[in-house]
Motif scaffolding. Sequence first.
Motif, PDB file in Angstrom:
ATOM      1  N   THR A  31       0.717  -1.901   0.070  1.00 18.92           N
ATOM      2  CA  THR A  31       0.199   0.138  -0.286  1.00 18.92           C
ATOM      3  C   THR A  31       0.990   1.301   0.390  1.00 18.92           C
ATOM      4  O   THR A  31       2.329   1.466   0.596  1.00 18.92           O
ATOM      5  N   PHE A  32      -0.063   2.362  -0.972  1.00 19.13           N
ATOM      6  CA  PHE A  32       0.800   3.581  -0.396  1.00 19.13           C
ATOM      7  C   PHE A  32       0.498   4.395  -0.978  1.00 19.13           C
ATOM      8  O   PHE A  32      -1.056   4.331  -1.503  1.00 19.13           O
ATOM      9  N   VAL A  33       0.849   5.834  -0.779  1.00 18.42           N
ATOM     10  CA  VAL A  33       0.418   7.299  -0.780  1.00 18.42           C
ATOM     11  C   VAL A  33       0.723   7.996  -1.961  1.00 18.42           C
ATOM     12  O   VAL A  33       2.103   8.068  -1.770  1.00 18.42           O
ATOM     13  N   LYS A  34       0.210   8.871  -2.622  1.00 19.26           N
ATOM     14  CA  LYS A  34       0.963   9.379  -3.285  1.00 19.26           C
ATOM     15  C   LYS A  34       0.661  10.961  -2.846  1.00 19.26           C
ATOM     16  O   LYS A  34      -0.760  11.195  -2.491  1.00 19.26           O
ATOM     17  N   VAL A  35       1.733  11.742  -2.725  1.00 21.27           N
ATOM     18  CA  VAL A  35       1.347  12.716  -1.999  1.00 21.27           C
ATOM     19  C   VAL A  35       1.879  13.904  -2.839  1.00 21.27           C
ATOM     20  O   VAL A  35       3.304  14.239  -2.708  1.00 21.27           O
ATOM     21  N   GLY A  36       1.376  14.427  -4.030  1.00 20.19           N
ATOM     22  CA  GLY A  36       1.902  15.486  -5.312  1.00 20.19           C
ATOM     23  C   GLY A  36       2.618  14.993  -6.440  1.00 20.19           C
ATOM     24  O   GLY A  36       2.098  13.217  -6.327  1.00 20.19           O
ATOM     25  N   ARG A  37       3.883  14.429  -6.217  1.00 17.72           N
ATOM     26  CA  ARG A  37       4.647  13.622  -7.127  1.00 17.72           C
ATOM     27  C   ARG A  37       5.590  12.589  -6.628  1.00 17.72           C
ATOM     28  O   ARG A  37       6.135  11.818  -6.948  1.00 17.72           O
ATOM     29  N   HIS A  38       5.887  12.931  -4.789  1.00 15.75           N
ATOM     30  CA  HIS A  38       5.821  12.115  -3.912  1.00 15.75           C
ATOM     31  C   HIS A  38       5.188  10.458  -3.950  1.00 15.75           C
ATOM     32  O   HIS A  38       3.916  10.557  -3.415  1.00 15.75           O
ATOM     33  N   VAL A  39       6.738   9.776  -3.135  1.00 19.49           N
ATOM     34  CA  VAL A  39       5.058   8.083  -2.928  1.00 19.49           C
ATOM     35  C   VAL A  39       6.047   7.897  -1.852  1.00 19.49           C
ATOM     36  O   VAL A  39       6.759   8.360  -0.945  1.00 19.49           O
TER      37      VAL A  39
END
Length: 70
Positions: A31-39
């Motif tokens: 599971t991951f979250v995209k924060v803008g262009r950051h992962v």
Amino acid sequence: MDRLLSVNEVAELLGTTVRFPRRLIEERRITFVKVGRHVRIPESAVAAFVTANTVEPVVIRSVAMLRRAA
């Protein structure tokens, strides 16, 4: 709320190169979250991944013990 870790932090936590968590993300195995262009990867997702992929040792009885039981 769960702490969000960078790919570098996850690699360090798992004792791997950065390439490994990136591959997990690409293959959608964690599971991951995209924060803008950051992962970012939640700490609980790393713990769940480790738990799901932990292999328990096999207990092998000695031949002598098996012969006594028969």
